[in-house]
Design an enzyme around this catalytic site. Structure first.
Site, short mmCIF file in Angstrom:
data_model
loop_
_atom_site.label_atom_id
_atom_site.label_comp_id
_atom_site.label_asym_id
_atom_site.label_seq_id
_atom_site.Cartn_x
_atom_site.Cartn_y
_atom_site.Cartn_z
N THR A 172 105.75 87.64 82.57
CA THR A 172 104.90 88.01 83.70
C THR A 172 104.55 89.49 83.68
OG1 THR A 172 105.01 88.35 86.10
CG2 THR A 172 107.09 88.12 84.98
N TYR A 175 113.13 89.39 89.97
CA TYR A 175 112.31 88.41 89.25
C TYR A 175 111.80 89.01 87.94
CZ TYR A 175 108.11 85.76 87.97
OH TYR A 175 107.15 85.07 87.27
N1 LIG Z 1 101.92 81.28 88.86
C1 LIG Z 1 101.72 82.52 88.41
O1 LIG Z 1 100.77 83.20 88.85
C2 LIG Z 1 102.63 83.11 87.36
C3 LIG Z 1 102.43 84.45 86.99
C4 LIG Z 1 103.26 84.99 86.01
C5 LIG Z 1 104.24 84.23 85.40
N2 LIG Z 1 104.43 82.93 85.79
C6 LIG Z 1 105.48 82.15 85.10
O2 LIG Z 1 104.95 80.90 84.71
C7 LIG Z 1 105.96 79.90 84.74
C8 LIG Z 1 105.45 78.68 85.50
O3 LIG Z 1 105.09 79.07 86.82
P1 LIG Z 1 104.36 78.08 87.84
O4 LIG Z 1 103.44 78.89 88.65
O5 LIG Z 1 103.85 76.92 87.09
O6 LIG Z 1 105.58 77.66 88.76
P2 LIG Z 1 106.08 76.22 89.25
O7 LIG Z 1 107.16 76.47 90.24
O8 LIG Z 1 104.92 75.39 89.68
O9 LIG Z 1 106.69 75.60 87.92
C9 LIG Z 1 108.02 75.79 87.50
C10 LIG Z 1 108.57 74.43 87.14
O10 LIG Z 1 109.89 74.59 86.62
C11 LIG Z 1 110.75 73.64 87.24
N3 LIG Z 1 112.11 74.23 87.21
C12 LIG Z 1 112.51 75.38 87.79
N4 LIG Z 1 113.82 75.59 87.53
C13 LIG Z 1 114.23 74.56 86.76
C14 LIG Z 1 115.48 74.21 86.17
N5 LIG Z 1 116.58 74.94 86.36
N6 LIG Z 1 115.54 73.08 85.44
C15 LIG Z 1 114.45 72.29 85.25
N7 LIG Z 1 113.26 72.57 85.79
C16 LIG Z 1 113.14 73.70 86.53
C17 LIG Z 1 110.19 73.42 88.63
O11 LIG Z 1 110.56 72.19 89.22
C18 LIG Z 1 108.67 73.49 88.34
O12 LIG Z 1 108.15 72.23 88.02
C19 LIG Z 1 107.19 80.55 85.35
O13 LIG Z 1 108.08 80.87 84.29
C20 LIG Z 1 106.66 81.82 86.00
O14 LIG Z 1 107.61 82.83 86.02
C21 LIG Z 1 103.66 82.36 86.77
#
Ligand SMILES: NC(=O)c1ccc[n+]([C@@H]2O[C@H](COP(=O)([O-])OP(=O)(O)OC[C@H]3O[C@@H](n4cnc5c(N)ncnc54)[C@H](O)[C@@H]3O)[C@@H](O)[C@H]2O)c1
Length: 344
Positions: free
Chosen positions: A123, A158
């Site tokens: 991120t 984070y």
């Molecule tokens: N959404 C954004 O704007 C953004 C920006 C920068 C980075 N990210 C990164 O992208 C990735 C995905 O983000 P997202 O927005 O899709 O979030 P999200 O919460 O929709 O997806 C995360 C998924 O991981 C699963 N999960 C979490 N912990 C778990 C565990 N211990 N075991 C099994 N499953 C688990 C959740 O149930 C969920 O389905 C993350 O790593 C996040 O840090 C997202």
């Protein structure tokens, strides 16, 4: 190619799974504990074709090892994480355990079971409050990109938990030959243009999602946090990337690692939009003039955060298809409308 996707029932992961399923070269296995992901997203994706979904928590290291014993994976795409910044300040250990410790375990399994490629969701939060941004508070705002090599300085658990994960992956790569691509995402938004899937996150804080929820009437108003930033209209500027362009970068990364060295890439469009511009765009595409109120700045919200994406464009040949704020907001709004109709 056998691909293991962690967090594939979540927002970004599900869009990558969609692209993988649309290409018959990939056999897909998804692990997700469904804490913030959705089983019905998995069911929807199964309309493309069948794939293995395992409801498991990455903290259950024995169970996860069991999955590696039964199947040989060529690549892991690791999305699963906790990602709410204010929560990470209140519950830092949750973030170090779920994000860092579970990534260490996954990397360990990748090494033990001979997985060659590891693609990791990092991120822009690893950059934190950089010197450039601090200076910008005093000097006239400069639309300067954040470089991949720019010093990292996360200002919340984070961002720190993701930076620690990056280091673990890099050290493992040096010692054991694992190949990796680390993507530092900027602000991800929008939905798959065919509206098959989109963002379902509960209590989301993402600007375009919140504005879309206002437009469909799920929220009665929204706030602009800070109107006195040194930017042209006084509100924060961010680099919004359509989720499908981000998803495409992951597919490119799988091939990239065949002939190239491991690397870290920013993924964004390299230009920004202000909070006010985004809200006006959601109002325009929806035709709804929802209520917006001004509120004080939030703690540690930099004025401008824009990627320098030249590295991914040059080295990976990644060319975004949806670099258009109106299109991003339109898909987010249309998706929100569909979600609301389905929930009725
Ligand atoms: N959404 C954004 O704007 C953004 C920006 C920068 C980075 N990210 C990164 O992208 C990735 C995905 O983000 P997202 O927005 O899709 O979030 P999200 O919460 O929709 O997806 C995360 C998924 O991981 C699963 N999960 C979490 N912990 C778990 C565990 N211990 N075991 C099994 N499953 C688990 C959740 O149930 C969920 O389905 C993350 O790593 C996040 O840090 C997202």
């Amino acid at each position: 190619m056998n691909i293991l996707v962690t967090g594939g029932a979540g927002y970004i992961g599900s869009h990558v799974v969609k692209l993988l399923l649309e290409n018959s070269d990939y056999d897909v296995t998804v692990i997700d504990n469904l804490v913030t992901g959705f089983k019905d997203t998995v069911d929807t994706l199964r309309q493309i074709r069948e794939f293995q979904f395992i409801k498991a928590d990455l903290s259950n290291w024995n169970e996860i090892k069991g999955i590696f014993k039964t199947k040989k994976f060529d690549a892991i795409i690791h999305f699963a994480a906790s990602l709410i910044v204010p929560e990470s300040v209140e519950k830092p250990l949750k973030y170090y355990l779920n994000n860092t410790a579970n990534t260490a375990n996954l990397v360990n399994l990748a090494v033990e079971y001979g997985v060659e490629k590891f693609i990791f969701s990092s991120t822009a939060a690893v950059y934190g409050e950089t010197d450039i941004q601090l200076k910008m508070e005093n000097v006239k705002c400069k639309m300067e990109g954040i470089r991949g090599e720019f010093p990292t300085n996360p200002i919340n658990p984070y961002g720190q938990s993701k930076l620690f994960s990056e280091k673990i992956i890099q050290d493992a790569a040096k010692a054991y030959g694992l190949k990796y691509v680390i993507f530092r995402y900027f602000n991800v938004a929008g939905a798959s243009p065919d509206l098959m899937i989109g963002q379902k996150t509960k209590n989301a804080t993402h600007l375009i999602k919140v504005a879309s929820e206002c437009a469909v009437g799920k929220r009665d108003k929204m706030y602009i946090f800070g109107t006195d930033y040194p930017t042209p209209d006084g509100t924060c500027i961010r680099d919004y990337i359509h989720v499908m362009d981000l998803a495409d970068a992951h597919i490119k990364a799988l091939d990239y690692l065949d002939n190239n060295k491991s690397d870290i890439f920013n993924v964004g469009y390299g230009r920004g939009a202000s909070v006010k511009e985004v809200i006006d765009t959601v109002k325009k595409v929806s035709g709804v003039d929802f209520k917006v109120e001004n509120a004080p700045r939030r703690v540690a919200d930099p004025a401008v955060l824009i990627s320098d994406n030249s590295k991914i464009q040059q080295k990976m040949g990644w060319i975004p298809k949806y670099d258009d704020l109106e299109f991003i907001c339109k898909t987010a709004y249309e998706w929100e409308k569909k979600l609301m109709e389905n929930e009725k």
